[in-house]
Scaffold this active site. Structure first.
Site, PDB file in Angstrom:
ATOM      1  N   GLU A  48       0.857  -1.193   0.000  1.00  0.00           N
ATOM      2  CA  GLU A  48       0.000   0.000   0.000  1.00  0.00           C
ATOM      3  C   GLU A  48       0.894   1.244   0.000  1.00  0.00           C
ATOM      4  O   GLU A  48       1.857   1.316   0.768  1.00  0.00           O
ATOM      5  CB  GLU A  48      -0.913  -0.020   1.236  1.00  0.00           C
ATOM      6  N   ARG A  54     -19.113  16.606   0.880  1.00  0.00           N
ATOM      7  CA  ARG A  54     -19.317  15.563   1.881  1.00  0.00           C
ATOM      8  C   ARG A  54     -18.933  16.094   3.255  1.00  0.00           C
ATOM      9  O   ARG A  54     -17.920  16.770   3.400  1.00  0.00           O
ATOM     10  CB  ARG A  54     -18.443  14.344   1.581  1.00  0.00           C
ATOM     11  N   ASP A 109     -12.471  -0.502  -7.713  1.00  0.00           N
ATOM     12  CA  ASP A 109     -12.560   0.727  -8.515  1.00  0.00           C
ATOM     13  C   ASP A 109     -11.550   0.761  -9.654  1.00  0.00           C
ATOM     14  O   ASP A 109     -11.759   1.451 -10.651  1.00  0.00           O
ATOM     15  CB  ASP A 109     -12.330   1.958  -7.622  1.00  0.00           C
TER      16      ASP A 109
HETATM   17  C1  LIG Z   1      -9.141   8.049   0.995  1.00  0.00           C
HETATM   18  C2  LIG Z   1     -10.440   7.536   0.484  1.00  0.00           C
HETATM   19  C3  LIG Z   1     -11.628   7.909   1.102  1.00  0.00           C
HETATM   20  C4  LIG Z   1     -12.855   7.438   0.621  1.00  0.00           C
HETATM   21  N1  LIG Z   1     -14.003   7.801   1.277  1.00  0.00           N
HETATM   22  C5  LIG Z   1     -15.191   7.315   0.853  1.00  0.00           C
HETATM   23  C6  LIG Z   1     -16.395   7.643   1.547  1.00  0.00           C
HETATM   24  O1  LIG Z   1     -16.387   8.375   2.504  1.00  0.00           O
HETATM   25  N2  LIG Z   1     -17.552   7.125   1.098  1.00  0.00           N
HETATM   26  C7  LIG Z   1     -17.601   6.284   0.010  1.00  0.00           C
HETATM   27  O2  LIG Z   1     -18.675   5.813  -0.359  1.00  0.00           O
HETATM   28  N3  LIG Z   1     -16.474   5.960  -0.665  1.00  0.00           N
HETATM   29  C8  LIG Z   1     -15.274   6.460  -0.266  1.00  0.00           C
HETATM   30  N4  LIG Z   1     -14.127   6.113  -0.929  1.00  0.00           N
HETATM   31  C9  LIG Z   1     -14.215   5.245  -2.103  1.00  0.00           C
HETATM   32  C10 LIG Z   1     -14.533   3.817  -1.741  1.00  0.00           C
HETATM   33  O3  LIG Z   1     -13.817   3.388  -0.621  1.00  0.00           O
HETATM   34  C11 LIG Z   1     -14.236   2.964  -2.970  1.00  0.00           C
HETATM   35  O4  LIG Z   1     -14.957   3.505  -4.058  1.00  0.00           O
HETATM   36  C12 LIG Z   1     -14.705   1.524  -2.862  1.00  0.00           C
HETATM   37  O5  LIG Z   1     -14.679   1.075  -1.549  1.00  0.00           O
HETATM   38  C13 LIG Z   1     -13.838   0.624  -3.729  1.00  0.00           C
HETATM   39  O6  LIG Z   1     -12.591   0.484  -3.101  1.00  0.00           O
HETATM   40  P1  LIG Z   1     -11.236   0.071  -3.802  1.00  0.00           P
HETATM   41  O7  LIG Z   1     -10.523  -0.781  -2.811  1.00  0.00           O
HETATM   42  O8  LIG Z   1     -11.445  -0.483  -5.151  1.00  0.00           O
HETATM   43  O9  LIG Z   1     -10.464   1.447  -4.021  1.00  0.00           O
HETATM   44  P2  LIG Z   1      -9.907   2.502  -2.974  1.00  0.00           P
HETATM   45  O10 LIG Z   1     -10.726   2.559  -1.764  1.00  0.00           O
HETATM   46  O11 LIG Z   1      -9.702   3.756  -3.735  1.00  0.00           O
HETATM   47  O12 LIG Z   1      -8.476   1.914  -2.545  1.00  0.00           O
HETATM   48  C14 LIG Z   1      -7.339   1.929  -3.384  1.00  0.00           C
HETATM   49  C15 LIG Z   1      -6.092   1.787  -2.524  1.00  0.00           C
HETATM   50  O13 LIG Z   1      -4.965   1.611  -3.362  1.00  0.00           O
HETATM   51  C16 LIG Z   1      -3.903   2.404  -2.892  1.00  0.00           C
HETATM   52  N5  LIG Z   1      -2.992   2.668  -4.017  1.00  0.00           N
HETATM   53  C17 LIG Z   1      -3.246   3.426  -5.115  1.00  0.00           C
HETATM   54  N6  LIG Z   1      -2.190   3.437  -5.953  1.00  0.00           N
HETATM   55  C18 LIG Z   1      -1.254   2.640  -5.362  1.00  0.00           C
HETATM   56  C19 LIG Z   1       0.055   2.259  -5.751  1.00  0.00           C
HETATM   57  N7  LIG Z   1       0.602   2.682  -6.906  1.00  0.00           N
HETATM   58  N8  LIG Z   1       0.766   1.440  -4.934  1.00  0.00           N
HETATM   59  C20 LIG Z   1       0.219   0.997  -3.769  1.00  0.00           C
HETATM   60  N9  LIG Z   1      -1.017   1.343  -3.360  1.00  0.00           N
HETATM   61  C21 LIG Z   1      -1.744   2.144  -4.143  1.00  0.00           C
HETATM   62  C22 LIG Z   1      -4.621   3.650  -2.369  1.00  0.00           C
HETATM   63  O14 LIG Z   1      -3.792   4.381  -1.486  1.00  0.00           O
HETATM   64  C23 LIG Z   1      -5.824   3.029  -1.693  1.00  0.00           C
HETATM   65  O15 LIG Z   1      -5.563   2.655  -0.358  1.00  0.00           O
HETATM   66  C24 LIG Z   1     -12.883   6.569  -0.503  1.00  0.00           C
HETATM   67  C25 LIG Z   1     -11.684   6.174  -1.123  1.00  0.00           C
HETATM   68  C26 LIG Z   1     -10.472   6.635  -0.631  1.00  0.00           C
HETATM   69  C27 LIG Z   1      -9.176   6.184  -1.303  1.00  0.00           C
END
Ligand SMILES: Cc1cc2nc3c(=O)[nH]c(=O)nc-3n(C[C@H](O)[C@H](O)[C@H](O)COP(=O)(O)OP(=O)(O)OC[C@H]3O[C@@H](n4cnc5c(N)ncnc54)[C@H](O)[C@@H]3O)c2cc1C
Length: 435
Positions: free
Chosen positions: A41, A191, A309
C-alpha cells in the site's frame, strides 16, 4: 491473534496492491482459501479517511463469514431501514422502506468509512496477513510463468497480482497496453461528517433524529442532498451531488468552502440551509471520477487482474461501489483455489467472466438513479411518486458471491474453452494452410 480458519496451503503466491475494501477483502479471502498473500500500500500510515459508506446485504454476508468481524462492526455501524425523499422545496414525495424487503437477504452495514476501514485493516493484520505500508507500486510485470511488481526499488515476484489500486489505477496501463486517463463524470459531491451537538433540539431539524440512522434526501434540478444521523444521532453526515467541471486529477481530500455549497442550493428548503449552517467549514469536495467500461480486467498473460474501482468505478447513487469491490476479492480467491497453482490464468479468465455482466449491471443502476433524480419531471412525479424510489434490486442484494462462483466455476471454464476453440476454428484458411 484471531483464530481464522484457512484451507490447506494452495502453493499460490498472491500480491495485492492497495488496501481499500477491494484489496483488503481480496487479501483476507485469498488467505482464507489457503493462498499466501503479500499486500503493498502506498500510504505510509493508516489514516481514517472518508465519511459515510454503505455495504449492502451482498457484502454484509462477506463480513459475517470472517469470525468476529460482525461483533467488531456492530458498535460502529448501523442498518438503514428507510429513506424519506423530498423535493428541493422540502415537500415530502415518499417514504421508501427497505427493511421488510431486504432484511431476509441479510444485514446491511453503514457507517464511517475510516472507522470501518481501520477495523478491517486491523483484522487483516490480526489474522496474520503481511501488509506493507509505504510501498508505492511503480511498475507491474508478467511472464508466462510469473508476475510481480516493483515498489521502493524492490522487485516482488508471485503467481498472480491483484491490482486493487483504486480509480486512478496504474495497473490499468499493463492491462490495457496504454494509459487510460480517468475522466470527470461531470459531477462532484460535497461531503461532511461531524458531531451533531444539539442539532436534534432545533425544532426544524428534530424530524431527522426521530428515527436515528435513517436517511433523508432532497432532490432538485441536477443536484441531490442526502443526510443521516448515524451512531444513534450523535453524529451528522450529509452528501450533496452537484454539477462540476473541476479538475479530477485532484485527490480525494479536495476541500470546498461552505459558501460554494450554499450557492448550489440557493432557493432550496430552509432545513438544508440550517444543516449547512451547523456544518464545520470547509467540506470535502469529491470529484466523481468515472471510466468507460474496460474491454477486459485481465492482463495479456493473464496473471494480473484489476479489481474494485481500478476495474469499475461506481457512482454513489448505486450504493454498490464497496460491495462490488468486495465481491471481486471473494470471487478471485475462490477461482484461484479451483484452478490450482499450475493454471492461475484459468482462474483470472473465469473471474472476469463470472463478474463482468453483473458488475456492469450494478454500475448502470447508479447512472439511472442519478438521471431519474436529477432530470425528474415533477408533474409526472406527483402522479407517480414511486418513480423516485432508490433502486434496491434483489438480483444485486440477495446474492452470495462465493456460492455463485463455486456453483458456476466449472460451467464457466467449459464455456470459455468452447469460445476459444470456436475462435481458433474461425481462423482464416490461408493462415492454417501456410502454417
Ligand atoms: C481516501 C479515500 C476515502 C474514501 N471515502 C469514501 C467515503 O467516505 N464514502 C464512500 O462511499 N467511498 C469512499 N471512498 C471510495 C470507496 O472506498 C471505494 O470507491 C470503494 O470502496 C472501492 O474500493 P477500492 O478498494 O477499489 O479502491 P480505494 O478505496 O480507492 O483503494 C485503493 C487503494 O490503493 C492504494 N494505491 C493506489 N495506488 C497505489 C500504488 N501505486 N501502490 C500501492 N497502493 C496504491 C490507495 O492508497 C488506496 O488505499 C474513498 C476512497 C479513498 C481512497
Amino acid at each position: 491473534m484471531i483464530d481464522f480458519p484457512r484451507l490447506p496451503d494452495s502453493g499460490i503466491k498472491v500480491i495485492v496492491v492497495g488496501i481499500g475494501f477491494a484489496g483488503l477483502t481480496a487479501a483476507i479471502e485469498a488467505y482464507r482459501k489457503g493462498h499466501s498473500v503479500l499486500v503493498l500500500e502506498s500510504f505510509p500510515t493508516l489514516k481514517t479517511l472518508g465519511d459515510v459508506i454503505s455495504f449492502g446485504p451482498n457484502s454484509g454476508r462477506i463480513f459475517r463469514r470472517w469470525p468476529g468481524m460482525d461483533e467488531l462492526l456492530e458498535p460502529i455501524c448501523h442498518e438503514t431501514n428507510k429513506i424519506l425523499i423530498k423535493n428541493w422545496k422540502g415537500e415530502n414525495i415518499l417514504r421508501q422502506s427497505w427493511a421488510e424487503k431486504e432484511r431476509p437477504y441479510g444485514k446491511n452495514y453503514n457507517g464511517h468509512r475510516g472507522a470501518i476501514h481501520e477495523t478491517m485493516y486491523k483484522y487483516a493484520l490480526n489474522i496474520g496477513i503481511d501488509i506493507r505500508l509505504g510501498h508505492k507500486v511503480v511498475d507491474y510485470f508478467e511472464t508466462e510463468t510469473e508476475a510481480g511488481v516493483v515498489a521502493n526499488g524492490e522487485r516482488f515476484v508471485c503467481d498472480v497480482v491483484l491490482a486493487a489500486d483504486g480509480v486512478r489505477s496504474r495497473g490499468r496501463t499493463i492491462v490495457l497496453g496504454c494509459e487510460d486517463k480517468p475522466k470527470s463524470s461531470g459531477y462532484a459531491v460535497y461531503r461532511a461528517w461531524f458531531p451533531a451537538g444539539n442539532m436534534a433540539q432545533d425544532p426544524d431539524l428534530a424530524f431527522l433524529f426521530e428515527e436515528n440512522d435513517d436517511l433523508c434526501t432532497w432532490i432538485g434540478p441536477d443536484v441531490h442532498f442526502i443526510c443521516a444521523t448515524p451512531i444513534k444521532g450523535k453524529e451528522f453526515s450529509w452528501v450533496c451531488t452537484h454539477k462540476d467541471d473541476g479538475d479530477i486529477e485532484e485527490s480525494w481530500q479536495t476541500h470546498a468552502p461552505l459558501s460554494e455549497a450554499r450557492k448550489n442550493l440557493e432557493g432550496w428548503d430552509p432545513v438544508i440551509h440550517k444543516i449547512i449552517d451547523a456544518t464545520p467549514d470547509p467540506v470535502i469536495d469529491w470529484k466523481l471520477v468515472y471510466r468507460d467500461p474496460l474491454p477486459t480486467w485481465i492482463s495479456p498473460k493473464q496473471r494480473i487482474a484489476l479489481i474494485g474501482d481500478a476495474a469499475h468505478p461506481f457512482l454513489p447513487t448505486s450504493i454498490q461501489g464497496a460491495s462490488q469491490a468486495m465481491e471481486d476479492g471473494v470471487t478471485l480467491a475462490l477461482c484461484l483455489r479451483r484452478s490450482g497453482k499450475s493454471n492461475v490464468q484459468e482462474a483470472l479468465r473465469t473471474f472476469e467472466a463470472l463478474r463482468y455482466d453483473r458488475v456492469r449491471g450494478a454500475q448502470k443502476t447508479g447512472e439511472t438513479t442519478r438521471d431519474r433524480w436529477h432530470k425528474a419531471d415533477w408533474d409526472a412525479v406527483k402522479k407517480n411518486p414511486k418513480s423516485m424510489e432508490l433502486q434496491r434490486e434483489e438480483w444485486i442484494l440477495n446474492f452470495d458471491a462465493e456460492e455463485y462462483a463455486e456453483k458456476n466455476y466449472a460451467a464457466t471454464v467449459a464455456a470459455l474453452e468452447e469460445k476459444e476453440a470456436t475462435r481458433k476454428g474461425d481462423l482464416p484458411k490461408a493462415v492454417s494452410i501456410s502454417a
